[in-house]
Design a protein around this motif. Sequence first.
Motif, PDB file in Angstrom:
ATOM      1  N   ALA A   1      39.355 -85.273  16.205  1.00  0.00           N
ATOM      2  CA  ALA A   1      38.672 -86.569  16.113  1.00  0.00           C
ATOM      3  C   ALA A   1      39.665 -87.727  16.185  1.00  0.00           C
ATOM      4  O   ALA A   1      40.806 -87.611  15.749  1.00  0.00           O
ATOM      5  CB  ALA A   1      37.882 -86.646  14.824  1.00  0.00           C
ATOM      6  N   HIS A   2      39.189 -88.823  16.750  1.00  0.00           N
ATOM      7  CA  HIS A   2      39.990 -90.043  16.836  1.00  0.00           C
ATOM      8  C   HIS A   2      39.422 -91.112  15.906  1.00  0.00           C
ATOM      9  O   HIS A   2      39.573 -92.308  16.161  1.00  0.00           O
ATOM     10  CB  HIS A   2      40.012 -90.545  18.273  1.00  0.00           C
ATOM     11  N   CYS A   3      38.763 -90.645  14.839  1.00  0.00           N
ATOM     12  CA  CYS A   3      38.204 -91.549  13.840  1.00  0.00           C
ATOM     13  C   CYS A   3      38.159 -90.771  12.519  1.00  0.00           C
ATOM     14  O   CYS A   3      38.368 -89.555  12.510  1.00  0.00           O
ATOM     15  CB  CYS A   3      36.803 -92.009  14.253  1.00  0.00           C
ATOM     16  N   PRO A   4      37.866 -91.440  11.430  1.00  0.00           N
ATOM     17  CA  PRO A   4      37.772 -90.726  10.142  1.00  0.00           C
ATOM     18  C   PRO A   4      36.662 -89.661  10.188  1.00  0.00           C
ATOM     19  O   PRO A   4      35.626 -89.851  10.822  1.00  0.00           O
ATOM     20  CB  PRO A   4      37.429 -91.825   9.146  1.00  0.00           C
TER      21      PRO A   4
ATOM     22  N   PHE B   1      30.553 -92.990  22.773  1.00  0.00           N
ATOM     23  CA  PHE B   1      29.952 -93.857  21.758  1.00  0.00           C
ATOM     24  C   PHE B   1      30.947 -94.458  20.773  1.00  0.00           C
ATOM     25  O   PHE B   1      30.588 -95.323  19.997  1.00  0.00           O
ATOM     26  CB  PHE B   1      28.877 -93.085  20.984  1.00  0.00           C
ATOM     27  N   ASN B   2      32.177 -93.966  20.742  1.00  0.00           N
ATOM     28  CA  ASN B   2      33.229 -94.488  19.874  1.00  0.00           C
ATOM     29  C   ASN B   2      32.754 -94.683  18.424  1.00  0.00           C
ATOM     30  O   ASN B   2      32.719 -95.806  17.916  1.00  0.00           O
ATOM     31  CB  ASN B   2      33.758 -95.806  20.450  1.00  0.00           C
ATOM     32  N   PRO B   3      32.420 -93.585  17.735  1.00  0.00           N
ATOM     33  CA  PRO B   3      31.924 -93.723  16.357  1.00  0.00           C
ATOM     34  C   PRO B   3      33.012 -94.190  15.404  1.00  0.00           C
ATOM     35  O   PRO B   3      34.201 -93.949  15.637  1.00  0.00           O
ATOM     36  CB  PRO B   3      31.485 -92.302  16.001  1.00  0.00           C
TER      37      PRO B   3
ATOM     38  N   LYS C   1      32.018-104.931  18.206  1.00  0.00           N
ATOM     39  CA  LYS C   1      31.787-103.505  18.372  1.00  0.00           C
ATOM     40  C   LYS C   1      30.606-103.070  17.508  1.00  0.00           C
ATOM     41  O   LYS C   1      30.501-103.439  16.347  1.00  0.00           O
ATOM     42  CB  LYS C   1      33.046-102.745  17.962  1.00  0.00           C
ATOM     43  N   SER C   2      29.717-102.287  18.087  1.00  0.00           N
ATOM     44  CA  SER C   2      28.591-101.737  17.345  1.00  0.00           C
ATOM     45  C   SER C   2      29.111-100.683  16.369  1.00  0.00           C
ATOM     46  O   SER C   2      29.927 -99.845  16.724  1.00  0.00           O
ATOM     47  CB  SER C   2      27.601-101.108  18.322  1.00  0.00           C
ATOM     48  N   LYS C   3      28.653-100.750  15.136  1.00  0.00           N
ATOM     49  CA  LYS C   3      29.090 -99.780  14.131  1.00  0.00           C
ATOM     50  C   LYS C   3      28.123 -98.596  14.138  1.00  0.00           C
ATOM     51  O   LYS C   3      26.956 -98.749  13.798  1.00  0.00           O
ATOM     52  CB  LYS C   3      29.127-100.425  12.753  1.00  0.00           C
ATOM     53  N   ASN C   4      28.640 -97.455  14.556  1.00  0.00           N
ATOM     54  CA  ASN C   4      27.802 -96.261  14.552  1.00  0.00           C
ATOM     55  C   ASN C   4      28.561 -95.098  13.948  1.00  0.00           C
ATOM     56  O   ASN C   4      29.781 -95.115  13.838  1.00  0.00           O
ATOM     57  CB  ASN C   4      27.298 -95.940  15.960  1.00  0.00           C
ATOM     58  N   VAL C   5      27.799 -94.092  13.562  1.00  0.00           N
ATOM     59  CA  VAL C   5      28.365 -92.916  12.916  1.00  0.00           C
ATOM     60  C   VAL C   5      27.703 -91.671  13.507  1.00  0.00           C
ATOM     61  O   VAL C   5      26.524 -91.708  13.870  1.00  0.00           O
ATOM     62  CB  VAL C   5      28.190 -92.989  11.376  1.00  0.00           C
ATOM     63  N   PHE C   6      28.484 -90.608  13.645  1.00  0.00           N
ATOM     64  CA  PHE C   6      27.955 -89.318  14.068  1.00  0.00           C
ATOM     65  C   PHE C   6      27.677 -88.477  12.827  1.00  0.00           C
ATOM     66  O   PHE C   6      28.491 -88.446  11.902  1.00  0.00           O
ATOM     67  CB  PHE C   6      28.965 -88.543  14.915  1.00  0.00           C
ATOM     68  N   VAL C   7      26.567 -87.778  12.833  1.00  0.00           N
ATOM     69  CA  VAL C   7      26.282 -86.766  11.821  1.00  0.00           C
ATOM     70  C   VAL C   7      26.055 -85.468  12.586  1.00  0.00           C
ATOM     71  O   VAL C   7      25.151 -85.378  13.417  1.00  0.00           O
ATOM     72  CB  VAL C   7      25.041 -87.117  10.973  1.00  0.00           C
ATOM     73  N   VAL C   8      26.902 -84.487  12.331  1.00  0.00           N
ATOM     74  CA  VAL C   8      26.828 -83.209  13.038  1.00  0.00           C
ATOM     75  C   VAL C   8      25.896 -82.288  12.261  1.00  0.00           C
ATOM     76  O   VAL C   8      26.167 -81.933  11.113  1.00  0.00           O
ATOM     77  CB  VAL C   8      28.224 -82.567  13.189  1.00  0.00           C
ATOM     78  N   LEU C   9      24.790 -81.913  12.895  1.00  0.00           N
ATOM     79  CA  LEU C   9      23.828 -81.005  12.271  1.00  0.00           C
ATOM     80  C   LEU C   9      24.168 -79.583  12.671  1.00  0.00           C
ATOM     81  O   LEU C   9      24.357 -79.281  13.841  1.00  0.00           O
ATOM     82  CB  LEU C   9      22.403 -81.349  12.714  1.00  0.00           C
ATOM     83  N   LYS C  10      24.229 -78.726  11.682  1.00  0.00           N
ATOM     84  CA  LYS C  10      24.559 -77.325  11.933  1.00  0.00           C
ATOM     85  C   LYS C  10      23.281 -76.486  11.829  1.00  0.00           C
ATOM     86  O   LYS C  10      22.192 -76.995  11.989  1.00  0.00           O
ATOM     87  CB  LYS C  10      25.619 -76.879  10.921  1.00  0.00           C
ATOM     88  N   ASP C  11      23.435 -75.227  11.488  1.00  0.00           N
ATOM     89  CA  ASP C  11      22.308 -74.312  11.416  1.00  0.00           C
ATOM     90  C   ASP C  11      21.227 -74.802  10.472  1.00  0.00           C
ATOM     91  O   ASP C  11      21.507 -75.395   9.440  1.00  0.00           O
ATOM     92  CB  ASP C  11      22.772 -72.925  10.944  1.00  0.00           C
ATOM     93  N   ARG C  12      19.990 -74.496  10.821  1.00  0.00           N
ATOM     94  CA  ARG C  12      18.848 -74.880   9.987  1.00  0.00           C
ATOM     95  C   ARG C  12      18.891 -74.202   8.629  1.00  0.00           C
ATOM     96  O   ARG C  12      18.345 -74.696   7.670  1.00  0.00           O
ATOM     97  CB  ARG C  12      17.538 -74.492  10.682  1.00  0.00           C
ATOM     98  N   LYS C  13      19.556 -73.078   8.523  1.00  0.00           N
ATOM     99  CA  LYS C  13      19.585 -72.316   7.272  1.00  0.00           C
ATOM    100  C   LYS C  13      20.412 -72.991   6.190  1.00  0.00           C
ATOM    101  O   LYS C  13      20.260 -72.716   5.019  1.00  0.00           O
ATOM    102  CB  LYS C  13      20.138 -70.913   7.540  1.00  0.00           C
ATOM    103  N   GLN C  14      21.315 -73.865   6.594  1.00  0.00           N
ATOM    104  CA  GLN C  14      22.180 -74.504   5.618  1.00  0.00           C
ATOM    105  C   GLN C  14      21.414 -75.546   4.813  1.00  0.00           C
ATOM    106  O   GLN C  14      20.540 -76.230   5.323  1.00  0.00           O
ATOM    107  CB  GLN C  14      23.357 -75.188   6.300  1.00  0.00           C
ATOM    108  N   ASN C  15      21.765 -75.658   3.558  1.00  0.00           N
ATOM    109  CA  ASN C  15      21.193 -76.686   2.702  1.00  0.00           C
ATOM    110  C   ASN C  15      21.805 -78.023   3.105  1.00  0.00           C
ATOM    111  O   ASN C  15      22.996 -78.216   2.992  1.00  0.00           O
ATOM    112  CB  ASN C  15      21.506 -76.354   1.234  1.00  0.00           C
ATOM    113  N   GLN C  16      20.959 -78.948   3.544  1.00  0.00           N
ATOM    114  CA  GLN C  16      21.461 -80.216   4.047  1.00  0.00           C
ATOM    115  C   GLN C  16      21.291 -81.357   3.047  1.00  0.00           C
ATOM    116  O   GLN C  16      21.515 -82.515   3.384  1.00  0.00           O
ATOM    117  CB  GLN C  16      20.780 -80.567   5.362  1.00  0.00           C
TER     118      GLN C  16
END
Length: 142
Positions: A133-136, A102-104, A3-18
Amino acid sequence: MTKSKNVFVVLKDRKQNQTKLIKETRDYVATNNVEKIYLLKIIDRSEDLGVFNPEAEEIIVTRAENDISKFISELGKVNCQVEGIIKIGSYQDRIEELSKQFNPEAIIVQSSKLSGIKKIFLGNTASDVINNAHCPVIIVGS
């Protein structure tokens, strides 16, 4: 087949400090042998509005593309592929749809500081992700 190991990163509003989100993403990638990061930019609006304005839609999508490019630039060099995905709809529906595709192995999302009446009416993306979510899920404080 592994299985390919991938992760999702959810980007929110541009105003937030990232800054914290970028650090957490780098740390997670470095310690978990991630092969691919999917940067999710969800344009949170109902698909059932019945109104379509192509010029406004183009501006919103261009902003989302710029947000992804900026995040990639600030993320710097990581030892994996990075891909941006832009979807229109509710965070919950789009993240669920993409998770099936994508099954992250994990989802990293930044929490927003909503309280009181705002939280009731605006909701909280982090809560939606955790509950469905079905993952951590890794929550990064803003």
